[in-house]
Motif scaffolding. Structure first.
Motif, mmCIF file in Angstrom:
data_model
loop_
_atom_site.group_PDB
_atom_site.id
_atom_site.type_symbol
_atom_site.label_atom_id
_atom_site.label_comp_id
_atom_site.label_asym_id
_atom_site.label_seq_id
_atom_site.Cartn_x
_atom_site.Cartn_y
_atom_site.Cartn_z
ATOM 1 N N LEU A 1 0.868 -1.341 0.020
ATOM 2 C CA LEU A 1 -0.017 0.094 0.000
ATOM 3 C C LEU A 1 0.877 1.132 -0.073
ATOM 4 C CD1 LEU A 1 -2.768 -1.026 2.468
ATOM 5 C CD2 LEU A 1 -2.990 -0.691 0.222
ATOM 6 N N LEU A 2 0.197 2.379 -0.536
ATOM 7 C CA LEU A 2 1.145 3.495 -0.650
ATOM 8 C C LEU A 2 0.369 4.390 0.534
ATOM 9 C CD1 LEU A 2 1.202 4.277 -4.277
ATOM 10 C CD2 LEU A 2 3.187 3.477 -2.859
ATOM 11 N N LEU A 3 0.965 4.849 1.420
ATOM 12 C CA LEU A 3 0.353 5.810 2.692
ATOM 13 C C LEU A 3 0.412 7.140 2.152
ATOM 14 C CD1 LEU A 3 1.119 3.391 5.632
ATOM 15 C CD2 LEU A 3 -0.982 3.565 4.168
ATOM 16 N N SER A 4 -0.567 7.944 2.796
ATOM 17 C CA SER A 4 -0.200 9.306 2.661
ATOM 18 C C SER A 4 0.941 9.879 3.359
ATOM 19 C CB SER A 4 -1.324 10.196 2.847
ATOM 20 O OG SER A 4 -1.169 11.485 3.032
ATOM 21 N N SER A 5 1.805 10.790 3.031
ATOM 22 C CA SER A 5 2.971 11.042 3.886
ATOM 23 C C SER A 5 2.460 11.824 5.101
ATOM 24 C CB SER A 5 4.110 11.754 3.337
ATOM 25 O OG SER A 5 3.325 12.978 2.785
ATOM 26 N N CYS A 6 1.218 12.392 4.991
ATOM 27 C CA CYS A 6 0.737 13.334 6.267
ATOM 28 C C CYS A 6 -0.179 12.385 7.140
ATOM 29 C CB CYS A 6 -0.110 14.449 5.628
ATOM 30 S SG CYS A 6 0.757 15.534 4.589
ATOM 31 N N GLY A 7 -0.586 11.309 6.704
ATOM 32 C CA GLY A 7 -1.158 10.474 7.588
ATOM 33 C C GLY A 7 -0.577 9.186 8.492
ATOM 34 N N HIS A 8 -1.006 8.594 9.213
ATOM 35 C CA HIS A 8 -0.644 7.405 10.097
ATOM 36 C C HIS A 8 -1.030 6.182 9.798
ATOM 37 C CE1 HIS A 8 1.325 10.600 12.623
ATOM 38 N NE2 HIS A 8 0.247 11.099 12.696
ATOM 39 N N ARG A 9 -0.319 5.340 9.541
ATOM 40 C CA ARG A 9 -0.959 4.131 9.165
ATOM 41 C C ARG A 9 -2.051 3.488 10.278
ATOM 42 N NH1 ARG A 9 0.745 -0.452 6.473
ATOM 43 N NH2 ARG A 9 2.878 0.529 5.889
ATOM 44 N N PRO A 10 -2.948 2.917 9.555
ATOM 45 C CA PRO A 10 -4.087 2.588 10.646
ATOM 46 C C PRO A 10 -3.402 1.596 11.612
ATOM 47 C CG PRO A 10 -4.902 2.494 8.357
ATOM 48 C CD PRO A 10 -3.505 2.916 8.179
ATOM 49 N N SER A 11 -4.087 1.646 13.154
ATOM 50 C CA SER A 11 -3.537 0.969 13.806
ATOM 51 C C SER A 11 -4.147 -0.398 13.871
ATOM 52 C CB SER A 11 -4.018 1.848 15.305
ATOM 53 O OG SER A 11 -5.390 1.826 15.402
ATOM 54 N N ASP A 12 -5.066 -0.671 13.109
ATOM 55 C CA ASP A 12 -5.452 -2.117 13.149
ATOM 56 C C ASP A 12 -6.326 -2.324 11.965
ATOM 57 O OD1 ASP A 12 -6.302 -4.652 14.039
ATOM 58 O OD2 ASP A 12 -7.542 -3.958 15.685
ATOM 59 N N ILE A 13 -6.938 -3.768 11.827
ATOM 60 C CA ILE A 13 -7.813 -3.835 10.550
ATOM 61 C C ILE A 13 -9.174 -2.736 10.692
ATOM 62 C CG2 ILE A 13 -9.403 -5.360 9.451
ATOM 63 C CD1 ILE A 13 -6.451 -6.106 8.964
ATOM 64 N N ILE A 14 -9.180 -2.190 9.686
ATOM 65 C CA ILE A 14 -10.428 -1.106 9.729
ATOM 66 C C ILE A 14 -11.746 -1.797 9.544
ATOM 67 C CG2 ILE A 14 -11.322 0.958 8.892
ATOM 68 C CD1 ILE A 14 -8.393 1.358 7.634
ATOM 69 N N ARG A 15 -12.813 -1.719 10.590
ATOM 70 C CA ARG A 15 -14.000 -2.103 10.469
ATOM 71 C C ARG A 15 -14.926 -1.122 9.526
ATOM 72 N NH1 ARG A 15 -10.529 -4.793 13.829
ATOM 73 N NH2 ARG A 15 -11.459 -6.812 14.621
ATOM 74 N N ILE A 16 -15.642 -1.710 8.641
ATOM 75 C CA ILE A 16 -16.435 -0.597 7.889
ATOM 76 C C ILE A 16 -17.779 -1.173 7.915
ATOM 77 C CG2 ILE A 16 -14.487 0.299 6.769
ATOM 78 C CD1 ILE A 16 -15.716 -1.147 4.193
#
Length: 267
Positions: A1-16
Protein backbone atom coordinates in the motif's frame (compact mmCIF):
# COMPACT_ATOMS: atom_id res chain seq x y z
CA UNK A 1 0.00 0.00 0.00
CA UNK A 2 0.96 3.57 -0.55
CA UNK A 3 0.33 5.64 2.56
CA UNK A 4 -0.11 9.39 2.56
CA UNK A 5 2.98 11.06 3.94
CA UNK A 6 0.79 13.27 6.14
CA UNK A 7 -1.23 10.45 7.66
CA UNK A 8 -0.45 7.64 10.03
CA UNK A 9 -0.79 3.97 9.22
CA UNK A 10 -4.09 2.58 10.57
CA UNK A 11 -3.53 0.98 13.96
CA UNK A 12 -5.61 -2.11 13.20
CA UNK A 13 -7.79 -3.76 10.60
CA UNK A 14 -10.43 -1.16 9.73
CA UNK A 15 -14.02 -2.26 10.33
CA UNK A 16 -16.43 -0.66 7.91
CA UNK A 17 -20.17 -0.89 7.34
CA UNK A 18 -22.06 -2.80 4.68
CA UNK A 19 -24.15 -1.03 2.10
CA UNK A 20 -27.67 -2.06 3.03
CA UNK A 21 -29.04 -0.85 -0.30
CA UNK A 22 -27.41 -3.72 -2.22
CA UNK A 23 -29.99 -6.44 -1.55
CA UNK A 24 -30.82 -6.62 -5.28
CA UNK A 25 -27.18 -6.60 -6.37
CA UNK A 26 -26.25 -8.90 -9.24
CA UNK A 27 -22.83 -10.11 -10.34
CA UNK A 28 -21.06 -7.25 -12.15
CA UNK A 29 -20.48 -7.45 -15.88
CA UNK A 30 -18.90 -5.18 -18.47
CA UNK A 31 -20.94 -1.99 -18.51
CA UNK A 32 -22.29 -2.33 -14.97
CA UNK A 33 -23.32 0.99 -13.44
CA UNK A 34 -21.33 2.29 -10.47
CA UNK A 35 -24.54 3.32 -8.71
CA UNK A 36 -25.62 -0.32 -8.46
CA UNK A 37 -22.60 -1.08 -6.26
CA UNK A 38 -21.23 2.15 -4.79
CA UNK A 39 -22.93 4.99 -2.92
CA UNK A 40 -22.77 8.36 -4.59
CA UNK A 41 -21.91 11.00 -2.02
CA UNK A 42 -21.29 14.71 -1.50
CA UNK A 43 -18.98 16.95 0.51
CA UNK A 44 -21.41 17.24 3.42
CA UNK A 45 -21.46 13.48 3.99
CA UNK A 46 -17.71 12.95 3.59
CA UNK A 47 -16.83 15.93 5.79
CA UNK A 48 -19.17 14.64 8.49
CA UNK A 49 -17.45 11.24 8.43
CA UNK A 50 -14.03 12.89 8.60
CA UNK A 51 -14.97 15.42 11.28
CA UNK A 52 -16.27 12.60 13.48
CA UNK A 53 -13.35 10.23 12.86
CA UNK A 54 -15.48 7.45 11.40
CA UNK A 55 -14.07 4.57 9.33
CA UNK A 56 -15.04 4.48 5.64
CA UNK A 57 -13.87 3.90 2.07
CA UNK A 58 -13.84 6.81 -0.37
CA UNK A 59 -13.22 6.55 -4.11
CA UNK A 60 -12.83 9.31 -6.70
CA UNK A 61 -12.98 8.31 -10.36
CA UNK A 62 -13.21 9.83 -13.81
CA UNK A 63 -15.32 8.21 -16.51
CA UNK A 64 -12.67 8.28 -19.26
CA UNK A 65 -9.65 7.57 -17.06
CA UNK A 66 -7.88 4.42 -18.30
CA UNK A 67 -6.81 3.48 -14.78
CA UNK A 68 -10.38 3.88 -13.52
CA UNK A 69 -11.67 1.64 -16.30
CA UNK A 70 -9.04 -0.98 -15.40
CA UNK A 71 -9.91 -0.73 -11.70
CA UNK A 72 -13.69 -0.89 -12.17
CA UNK A 73 -14.11 -4.69 -12.49
CA UNK A 74 -11.90 -5.33 -9.44
CA UNK A 75 -13.72 -2.76 -7.32
CA UNK A 76 -17.20 -3.91 -8.31
CA UNK A 77 -16.27 -7.53 -7.68
CA UNK A 78 -14.99 -6.62 -4.22
CA UNK A 79 -18.27 -4.91 -3.41
CA UNK A 80 -20.25 -7.80 -4.89
CA UNK A 81 -18.44 -10.29 -2.67
CA UNK A 82 -18.43 -8.23 0.55
CA UNK A 83 -21.31 -5.70 0.28
CA UNK A 84 -18.79 -3.12 1.53
CA UNK A 85 -20.04 0.45 1.69
CA UNK A 86 -17.89 2.48 -0.70
CA UNK A 87 -18.62 6.18 -1.18
CA UNK A 88 -17.72 7.73 -4.51
CA UNK A 89 -17.52 10.93 -6.53
CA UNK A 90 -17.10 11.20 -10.29
CA UNK A 91 -14.56 13.92 -11.06
CA UNK A 92 -15.74 13.98 -14.69
CA UNK A 93 -18.96 15.55 -13.43
CA UNK A 94 -18.65 19.28 -12.74
CA UNK A 95 -20.86 19.14 -9.66
CA UNK A 96 -18.96 16.18 -8.21
CA UNK A 97 -15.64 17.88 -8.85
CA UNK A 98 -16.91 20.91 -6.97
CA UNK A 99 -17.92 18.63 -4.08
CA UNK A 100 -14.41 17.18 -4.05
CA UNK A 101 -12.91 20.67 -3.99
CA UNK A 102 -14.93 21.49 -0.86
CA UNK A 103 -13.58 18.36 0.83
CA UNK A 104 -10.03 19.30 -0.21
CA UNK A 105 -10.43 22.81 1.19
CA UNK A 106 -11.22 21.42 4.64
CA UNK A 107 -8.61 18.63 4.63
CA UNK A 108 -5.70 19.79 2.50
CA UNK A 109 -3.32 17.69 4.59
CA UNK A 110 -5.09 14.55 3.28
CA UNK A 111 -6.44 15.28 -0.18
CA UNK A 112 -4.54 16.52 -3.22
CA UNK A 113 -5.48 19.63 -5.22
CA UNK A 114 -4.28 18.23 -8.55
CA UNK A 115 -6.45 15.16 -8.44
CA UNK A 116 -4.99 11.96 -9.87
CA UNK A 117 -7.46 9.16 -10.45
CA UNK A 118 -8.23 6.40 -9.65
CA UNK A 119 -8.03 7.70 -6.09
CA UNK A 120 -8.95 5.29 -3.29
CA UNK A 121 -8.66 6.17 0.39
CA UNK A 122 -9.47 3.90 3.33
CA UNK A 123 -9.96 5.80 6.58
CA UNK A 124 -9.70 4.58 10.13
CA UNK A 125 -9.86 8.18 11.36
CA UNK A 126 -9.05 11.54 9.80
CA UNK A 127 -5.45 11.08 10.92
CA UNK A 128 -5.01 7.36 10.19
CA UNK A 129 -5.70 6.23 6.65
CA UNK A 130 -4.24 4.43 3.66
CA UNK A 131 -4.16 5.23 -0.04
CA UNK A 132 -4.73 2.31 -2.35
CA UNK A 133 -1.82 1.21 -4.53
CA UNK A 134 -2.85 1.83 -8.14
CA UNK A 135 -0.77 -1.11 -9.38
CA UNK A 136 -2.87 -3.48 -7.26
CA UNK A 137 -6.14 -1.71 -7.96
CA UNK A 138 -5.68 -1.94 -11.73
CA UNK A 139 -4.14 -5.42 -11.87
CA UNK A 140 -5.40 -7.68 -14.65
CA UNK A 141 -6.63 -10.19 -12.08
CA UNK A 142 -8.70 -9.61 -8.95
CA UNK A 143 -6.33 -11.28 -6.49
CA UNK A 144 -3.83 -8.41 -5.88
CA UNK A 145 -6.60 -5.95 -5.04
CA UNK A 146 -8.45 -8.49 -2.91
CA UNK A 147 -5.27 -9.21 -0.94
CA UNK A 148 -4.64 -5.50 -0.44
CA UNK A 149 -8.14 -4.91 0.89
CA UNK A 150 -8.08 -7.97 3.15
CA UNK A 151 -4.93 -6.60 4.77
CA UNK A 152 -6.71 -3.35 5.54
CA UNK A 153 -10.43 -3.93 5.89
CA UNK A 154 -13.00 -6.17 7.53
CA UNK A 155 -16.59 -5.62 6.52
CA UNK A 156 -18.80 -5.72 9.60
CA UNK A 157 -22.43 -6.76 10.05
CA UNK A 158 -23.42 -3.11 10.44
CA UNK A 159 -25.75 -2.31 7.53
CA UNK A 160 -26.21 1.29 6.41
CA UNK A 161 -29.76 1.89 5.14
CA UNK A 162 -30.80 5.15 3.47
CA UNK A 163 -34.12 4.27 1.82
CA UNK A 164 -37.55 3.13 2.93
CA UNK A 165 -37.39 0.21 0.48
CA UNK A 166 -34.25 -1.25 2.07
CA UNK A 167 -35.69 -0.89 5.57
CA UNK A 168 -38.85 -2.75 4.59
CA UNK A 169 -36.88 -5.41 2.70
CA UNK A 170 -35.07 -6.33 5.91
CA UNK A 171 -38.29 -6.36 7.89
CA UNK A 172 -39.99 -8.65 5.37
CA UNK A 173 -37.06 -10.98 4.66
CA UNK A 174 -35.29 -11.48 8.01
CA UNK A 175 -36.60 -13.65 10.86
CA UNK A 176 -35.43 -11.06 13.35
CA UNK A 177 -34.03 -7.61 12.74
CA UNK A 178 -32.56 -4.90 14.95
CA UNK A 179 -32.82 -1.31 13.72
CA UNK A 180 -31.10 1.76 15.09
CA UNK A 181 -32.86 4.95 14.01
CA UNK A 182 -31.04 8.26 14.26
CA UNK A 183 -30.39 11.58 12.54
CA UNK A 184 -26.74 12.49 11.93
CA UNK A 185 -27.62 16.17 12.14
CA UNK A 186 -28.37 15.65 15.83
CA UNK A 187 -25.03 15.75 17.66
CA UNK A 188 -26.30 13.70 20.61
CA UNK A 189 -27.67 10.95 18.37
CA UNK A 190 -24.52 10.95 16.24
CA UNK A 191 -22.29 10.58 19.30
CA UNK A 192 -24.38 7.65 20.56
CA UNK A 193 -23.91 5.88 17.24
CA UNK A 194 -20.18 6.61 17.04
CA UNK A 195 -19.29 5.90 20.67
CA UNK A 196 -21.79 3.20 21.67
CA UNK A 197 -23.44 1.47 18.74
CA UNK A 198 -20.66 1.04 16.19
CA UNK A 199 -17.86 -0.02 18.60
CA UNK A 200 -20.11 -2.81 19.89
CA UNK A 201 -21.69 -3.79 16.58
CA UNK A 202 -18.58 -3.80 14.39
CA UNK A 203 -17.24 -7.02 15.95
CA UNK A 204 -20.58 -8.76 16.50
CA UNK A 205 -21.68 -11.77 14.48
CA UNK A 206 -25.23 -10.43 14.70
CA UNK A 207 -26.49 -7.78 12.31
CA UNK A 208 -27.81 -4.31 13.02
CA UNK A 209 -29.52 -2.00 10.54
CA UNK A 210 -28.41 1.62 10.89
CA UNK A 211 -31.15 3.91 9.59
CA UNK A 212 -29.89 7.45 9.05
CA UNK A 213 -32.88 9.73 8.53
CA UNK A 214 -30.57 12.51 7.38
CA UNK A 215 -29.98 10.73 4.04
CA UNK A 216 -33.62 9.81 3.38
CA UNK A 217 -35.69 11.55 0.74
CA UNK A 218 -38.61 13.55 2.11
CA UNK A 219 -41.10 10.98 0.79
CA UNK A 220 -39.18 8.03 2.27
CA UNK A 221 -38.87 9.85 5.58
CA UNK A 222 -42.63 10.32 5.79
CA UNK A 223 -43.24 6.64 4.96
CA UNK A 224 -40.74 5.53 7.59
CA UNK A 225 -42.29 7.69 10.30
CA UNK A 226 -45.75 6.36 9.50
CA UNK A 227 -44.71 2.69 9.39
CA UNK A 228 -42.72 2.76 12.62
CA UNK A 229 -44.80 5.47 14.34
CA UNK A 230 -41.67 7.50 14.97
CA UNK A 231 -43.09 11.00 15.16
CA UNK A 232 -41.50 14.11 13.71
CA UNK A 233 -38.56 14.24 16.13
CA UNK A 234 -36.75 10.92 16.18
CA UNK A 235 -34.73 10.08 19.30
CA UNK A 236 -31.78 7.71 18.93
CA UNK A 237 -33.59 4.42 19.42
CA UNK A 238 -33.31 0.71 18.67
CA UNK A 239 -36.33 -1.27 17.48
CA UNK A 240 -36.28 -5.06 17.55
CA UNK A 241 -38.63 -7.12 15.36
CA UNK A 242 -39.25 -10.88 15.29
CA UNK A 243 -41.01 -12.44 12.28
CA UNK A 244 -42.02 -8.97 11.15
CA UNK A 245 -43.68 -8.12 14.46
CA UNK A 246 -42.56 -5.47 16.91
CA UNK A 247 -40.90 -6.94 20.01
CA UNK A 248 -38.94 -4.24 21.88
CA UNK A 249 -37.80 -0.63 21.72
CA UNK A 250 -34.88 0.94 23.56
CA UNK A 251 -34.27 4.68 23.78
CA UNK A 252 -30.56 5.49 23.97
CA UNK A 253 -28.94 8.23 25.99
CA UNK A 254 -31.04 8.04 29.14
CA UNK A 255 -28.73 5.77 31.13
CA UNK A 256 -25.33 4.35 30.18
CA UNK A 257 -25.85 1.10 32.08
CA UNK A 258 -29.17 0.22 30.44
CA UNK A 259 -27.73 1.19 27.04
CA UNK A 260 -24.87 -1.26 27.56
CA UNK A 261 -27.18 -3.99 28.85
CA UNK A 262 -29.37 -3.67 25.78
CA UNK A 263 -26.40 -3.88 23.42
CA UNK A 264 -24.97 -6.86 25.30
CA UNK A 265 -28.32 -8.66 25.00
CA UNK A 266 -28.93 -8.05 21.31
CA UNK A 267 -25.42 -7.87 19.86
Amino acid sequence: LLLSSCGHRPSDIIRIAKNGELYQMTEPVVGSNYDNYLRHTDSEEILSLLDNNEPFIFYVLAETCSGCLAFKPNLLRYVYETSALVYYLNASDEDDYFEYSKIWQQYQDIFIANLEVPYLLIFETNSAYAKGAVSKMTALTYSPFETMMNQLVRVSNVYSLVSYQSVMHRLNEDDDVLYFFYDRDNARARNIYINKIFPKARDSEKSIMIVDLNRFSEEDGISLRETFELGETIPPAAYYYVDGLFDKVHLFGLDDLTDQQFLDSYL
